[in-house]
Write an enzyme that holds these catalytic residues in place. Structure first.
Site, short mmCIF file in Angstrom:
data_model
loop_
_atom_site.label_atom_id
_atom_site.label_comp_id
_atom_site.label_asym_id
_atom_site.label_seq_id
_atom_site.Cartn_x
_atom_site.Cartn_y
_atom_site.Cartn_z
N GLY A 122 -3.84 77.30 -84.03
CA GLY A 122 -4.87 76.41 -83.52
C GLY A 122 -6.11 76.46 -84.38
O GLY A 122 -6.71 75.44 -84.69
N ALA A 123 -6.49 77.69 -84.76
CA ALA A 123 -7.67 77.87 -85.60
C ALA A 123 -7.69 79.32 -86.08
O ALA A 123 -6.94 80.16 -85.59
CB ALA A 123 -8.95 77.54 -84.83
N MET A 124 -8.57 79.61 -87.02
CA MET A 124 -8.65 80.95 -87.61
C MET A 124 -10.10 81.33 -87.83
O MET A 124 -10.87 80.56 -88.39
CB MET A 124 -7.86 80.97 -88.92
CG MET A 124 -7.86 82.30 -89.62
SD MET A 124 -7.09 83.57 -88.61
CE MET A 124 -8.08 84.99 -89.10
N GLU A 125 -10.43 82.57 -87.43
CA GLU A 125 -11.82 83.01 -87.35
C GLU A 125 -12.36 83.62 -88.63
O GLU A 125 -13.30 84.42 -88.59
CB GLU A 125 -11.96 84.04 -86.21
CG GLU A 125 -11.33 85.41 -86.48
CD GLU A 125 -9.92 85.55 -85.96
OE1 GLU A 125 -9.45 86.69 -85.80
OE2 GLU A 125 -9.27 84.52 -85.72
N ASN A 126 -11.83 83.27 -89.80
CA ASN A 126 -12.30 83.84 -91.06
C ASN A 126 -13.83 83.93 -91.08
O ASN A 126 -14.52 83.00 -90.69
CB ASN A 126 -11.85 82.98 -92.23
CG ASN A 126 -10.45 82.46 -92.06
OD1 ASN A 126 -9.49 83.20 -92.09
ND2 ASN A 126 -10.33 81.15 -91.88
N HIS A 159 -13.95 80.13 -78.96
CA HIS A 159 -13.08 81.29 -79.21
C HIS A 159 -13.26 81.81 -80.63
O HIS A 159 -13.49 83.01 -80.85
CB HIS A 159 -11.63 80.91 -78.95
CG HIS A 159 -10.65 82.01 -79.18
ND1 HIS A 159 -10.18 82.81 -78.15
CD2 HIS A 159 -10.04 82.46 -80.31
CE1 HIS A 159 -9.34 83.70 -78.65
NE2 HIS A 159 -9.24 83.50 -79.96
N GLU A 160 -13.16 80.91 -81.60
CA GLU A 160 -13.25 81.36 -82.99
C GLU A 160 -14.65 81.84 -83.34
O GLU A 160 -14.81 82.80 -84.10
CB GLU A 160 -12.81 80.23 -83.94
CG GLU A 160 -11.43 79.67 -83.66
CD GLU A 160 -10.34 80.73 -83.58
OE1 GLU A 160 -10.46 81.79 -84.23
OE2 GLU A 160 -9.34 80.49 -82.87
N GLU A 171 -7.84 89.61 -79.55
CA GLU A 171 -7.43 88.32 -78.97
C GLU A 171 -7.59 88.29 -77.45
O GLU A 171 -8.10 87.32 -76.90
CB GLU A 171 -6.00 88.00 -79.38
CG GLU A 171 -5.83 87.76 -80.87
CD GLU A 171 -6.69 86.62 -81.42
OE1 GLU A 171 -7.26 85.86 -80.62
OE2 GLU A 171 -6.78 86.51 -82.64
#
Length: 865
Positions: A266-270, A302-303, A325
């Site tokens: 869905g997405a990535m928190e880099n 969330h991210e 998570e």
């Protein structure tokens, strides 16, 4: 591959050891090219234990050009190269290694590491993708400071992004351009990100509580700039909320979001550069539903929240995945509840938990939120780690209370900032900060399975004493598993629906901490036998073995002051009546008590529209199936269809009044209620109602109403079905996210020809196996949300999924593996379906060159059966 082939290596938590060496600083130069991309890395390595002198760097699918130690070029005799990594002897306790590799992002269909999507370069490094970019200690407990120089054609790739702050830009002698990014915060390689392309940008800013101005940027493909407003607003709300709720201020000078079309997650928190599936960024009233808007708000939050719960403090190893998570899901749930209807949000979260996680906990893929072993870590991005993990954090919050939970969180941030830690260290911080013993609570982290709660009660009319005897049991956890610490929120209702106990702060709700296998709880001074309202707000992720008596359920459905439990009572009552339609001979209509209670719900003007709409909805087919020892696929579908028809016919006037009252209201709650009324009305199959649905489709001014109307038509054979499907496609054929909806509507249709429709759609020009969103919109939607046709007695649904998994195994193993789960539920079905589902799993396991991802999921799903 044959079934007898040796299984891939299993990794165990008990075998964890810290690396002998760690990396403190990374200097990357990534030279992007249409054919071969060159990656030059300079790693400063430092000894941290006495465990040997060999240095091991992970690496897969890399073309190694050179390796240099402290300026000395190594020949092949001085290092060992394998398909999974690079090994060499350390020349000192501190040294620098320089490595040059070549990769081909344009050929990377797995979408892991560095790949090309829609003409743009993009990375996905969680969990183990960085090793496909360069050789590295690709594990979360190696945290280094990164400097990244991106070099490329300035015309094709004017935007070149990475983690941290942009420190320098310029031109090289050969005409290429570069950007130099410096991230001052140490991070594991899974948080590295790079994006390059010809992208448009939408900008804004946010002023932190300390007065710092943060530049906010959202990068999208050109033409999508007008669909970023909601995402930007959601980001600013998230930043403000995290400051107010948890005291967490953003730490870089810039925060960037990039929306990409091809993305496994869905997405990535880099760090500082969040990469998103475009589904969770792009939205306008014309192209996105109200649910899409809510999803964007939630995922953006969330991210962003991961900046502290995941980035500044990360996982020591991947067995600790729920550390970041589960905690961050809980935080985004809190945020969404504060931004919208708290009651509706809680119901939606529990619906998601029961639909995805409860079956996982009950099946062959059951695992604790802290798994003890895995073959492929990508397979543990599960509902258990995320959703159940969030419920465990919620229980800790309930047990400690708001103030003490915040104290524990403050200590966690203070104690572990900049570290890679474990779930045990997190719980210890909560304990120390709140001065509360949570030693028994830790069992939630290591026990698989959903606890089952049995309750009996007794009322002594003379003394006014009411006693509950509560037993907890968890068959999946094993015979000798210790009891769990379970927070039970309880209220007691009188015959008129009034609260009989004051509860905490006059709320009518008491908190009882269950810690024994069997406990008795008594209340005194009651003037009548109460109706217990148990696990208010779903205070623990448990199953109640027995439902309250029918009259008690009706009382709760009409009167419970806890809105979650009021909804829950309606769901339980509806489930019981639907099961009667399925299993009891001669039961051909819904019982009058449910019909009457449903009418009372329609007439209750005190309820907000969004809550009334979700409370009107019947339990889903999968949920009803979970209540049966052997799932009756066709019986469930027919009973639910009959119930909708009965309600629609019985309350046609009331439903039509609701529809007309909320027809022109521009609010998501009003749309939800109006379209729920349309669902029941269309269930009568009255031609005039289908005509009304067609009219709503054609005149809709927003995607919510358009999709809702089309979903009513797509299950029929009415001429308007094909007319509106064609119109929908022609309107939106150039918007991939909207066309995903078009595929899903047909994939989840219950009409007789649905499987034939879905099979034909595989050959549609707009379908592709290389885009995860498109695969999810058609194949995954069919397998997970169309039980009637997926579980067709012919086995055609199973064959459809099997063929797709085998094809995807060679294209994108992560996505292929995630499609296996529906077949793993074979134990719940009749003998004939069991055989067909097991045969499908065996066919998958016999796939030539089967990936570790798919092997693990299929072999565990097949089990010993």
């Amino acid at each position: 591959m044959s079934l007898s082939k040796a299984a891939p290596k299993t990794i165990y938590l008990k075998d964890y050891t810290p690396p002998a060496f760690t990396i403190t600083h990374v200097d990357l130069v990534i030279e992007l090219d249409e054919h071969v991309t060159k990656v030059s890395s300079s790693l400063k390595i430092k000894r941290q234990t006495d465990n040997g002198n060999l240095v091991y760097l992970d690496g897969e699918k890399l073309d190694l050009q050179s390796i240099t130690l402290d300026g000395t070029l190594l020949d092949q005799q001085n290092y060992t190269l394998s398909s999974t990594g690079l090994t060499f002897a350390a020349p000192a306790d501190e040294f620098t290694v320089e490595i040059v590799t070549l990769i081909k992002p344009q050929d990377n269909t797995e979408l892991e590491g560095l790949y090309k999507s829609s003409g743009n370069f993009c990375t996905q490094c969680e969990a183990e993708g960085f090793r496909k970019i360069t050789y590295y200690m690709d594990r979360p407990d190696v945290m280094a400071r990164f400097t990244t120089k991106i070099v490329g054609d300035g015309t094709k790739y004017p935007v070149k992004l990475s983690n941290g702050n942009l420190m320098e830009s310029g031109h090289l002698d050969d005409g290429r351009q570069y950007n130099l990014w410096v991230d001052p915060f140490p991070k594991p390689a899974y948080l590295f990100a790079l994006v390059a392309g010809d992208l448009a940008v939408v900008e804004d800013h946010f002023v932190t509580q300390s007065g710092r101005q943060i530049k906010l940027q959202i990068f999208v493909e050109k033409g999508n700039e007008d669909k970023c407003d909601h995402a930007m607003t959601s980001l600013k709300k998230s930043m403000k909320w995290d400051e107010e709720k948890y005291g967490r201020e953003y730490d870089l000078d810039i925060f960037m979001i990039v929306a990409v079309s091809d993305f496994n997650m869905g997405a990535m928190e880099n760090k500082g550069l969040n990469v998103f599936n475009s589904k969770y960024v792009l939205a306008s009233k014309e192209t996105a539903t109200d649910a899409d808007f809510d999803g964007i708000e939630s995922v953006i939050a969330h991210e962003y929240f991961h900046n502290w719960t995941g980035n500044r403090i990360t996982c020591r190893d991947w067995f600790q995945l729920t550390l970041k998570e589960g905690l961050t899901v809980f935080r985004d749930q809190q945020f969404s509840a504060d931004m919208n209807s708290a009651a509706v949000k809680r119901i939606e979260d529990v619906q998601r938990l029961r639909a995805a996680q409860f079956p996982e906990d009950a099946g062959p893929l059951a695992h604790p939120i802290q798994p003890q072993s895995y073959v492929e870590i990508n397979n543990f991005y599960t509902a258990t780690v995320y959703e159940k993990g969030a419920e465990v954090i919620r229980m800790a919050h309930t047990i400690l209370g708001e103030e003490n939970f915040r104290k524990g969180m403050d200590l966690y941030f203070e104690r572990h900032d900049g570290q890679a830690v474990t779930t045990e260290e997190f719980i210890k911080a909560l304990e120390d900060g709140s001065e509360t013993d949570l030693s028994q609570f830790r069992n939630w982290y290591i026990q698989a399975g959903t606890p089952e709660i049995s309750i009996t009660d007794d009322y002594d009319e003379k003394s006014g004493s009411y006693t509950l005897r509560i037993r907890q049991d968890n068959p999946k956890a094993g015979k000798n598993a210790p009891p769990l610490h379970i927070p039970l929120k309880i209220g007691l209702l009188g015959s008129n629906g009034e609260d009989l106990i004051p509860g905490l702060d006059g709320s009518g709700t008491e908190l009882i901490n269950l810690k024994k296998e069997v406990e008795e709880i008594s209340f005194h001074g009651l003037k009548e036998r109460p109706t217990p309202s148990l696990f208010r707000g779903f205070s623990a992720p448990v199953r109640l073995r027995a439902s309250p008596a029918d009259d008690k359920l009706v009382t709760l459905f009409k009167n419970d002051t806890d809105l979650f439990n009021r909804w829950e009572a309606g769901q339980r009552l509806a489930t019981q009546r639907l099961l009667q339609l399925i299993t009891e001979k001669g039961a051909n209509r819904l019982a009058e008590d449910f019909i009457g209670a449903f009418g009372d719900l329609l007439a209750d003007a005190s309820l907000e529209p969004a809550y009334k709409a979700i409370t009107m909805s019947l339990p889903g087919e999968q949920f009803i199936g979970q209540q049966m020892s052997v799932v009756d696929v066709d019986g469930i579908h027919n009973a639910r269809k009959e119930a909708i028809k009965t309600i629609g016919a019985t309350y046609s006037d009331e439903l039509m009044a609701i529809y007309e009252q909320h027809q022109n209201q521009d609010h998501n709650g009003d749309r939800s209620l109006k379209n729920m009324a349309l669902l029941y009305l269309s269930g009568t199959e009255d031609p005039s109602i289908l005509k009304m649905a067609r009219e709503q489709y054609l005149t809709a001014t927003n995607m919510t109403d358009r999709i809702s109307a089309l979903s009513r038509l797509v299950v029929t054979n009415h001429p308007a079905r094909d007319e509106c499907l064609e119109d929908f496609y022609n309107r939106w054929e150039n918007d991939s996210l909207v066309i995903d909806k078009w595929f899903t509507l047909q994939a989840t249709s219950s009409r007789d020809a649905a499987l034939e429709d879905v099979s034909k759609l595989l050959g549609h020009p707009a379908f592709t196996y290389t885009n995860p969103n498109r695969v999810r919109s058609l194949i995954a939607a069919f397998a997970s949300a169309n039980p009637r046709h997926f579980h067709s007695r012919t086995g055609a649904g199973y064959q459809f999924l099997t063929d797709a998994i085998i094809k995807l195994n060679g294209i994108n193993p992560q996505i292929a593996a995630r499609l296996v789960s529906p077949l793993g539920q074979w134990r719940r079905y009749d003998d004939d379906r069991q055989t067909k589902m097991k045969d499908a799993l065996k066919a998958i396991l016999n796939t030539e060159n089967i990936s570790n991802d798919v092997y693990e999921m299929a072999s565990k799903s097949l089990g010993d059966g």
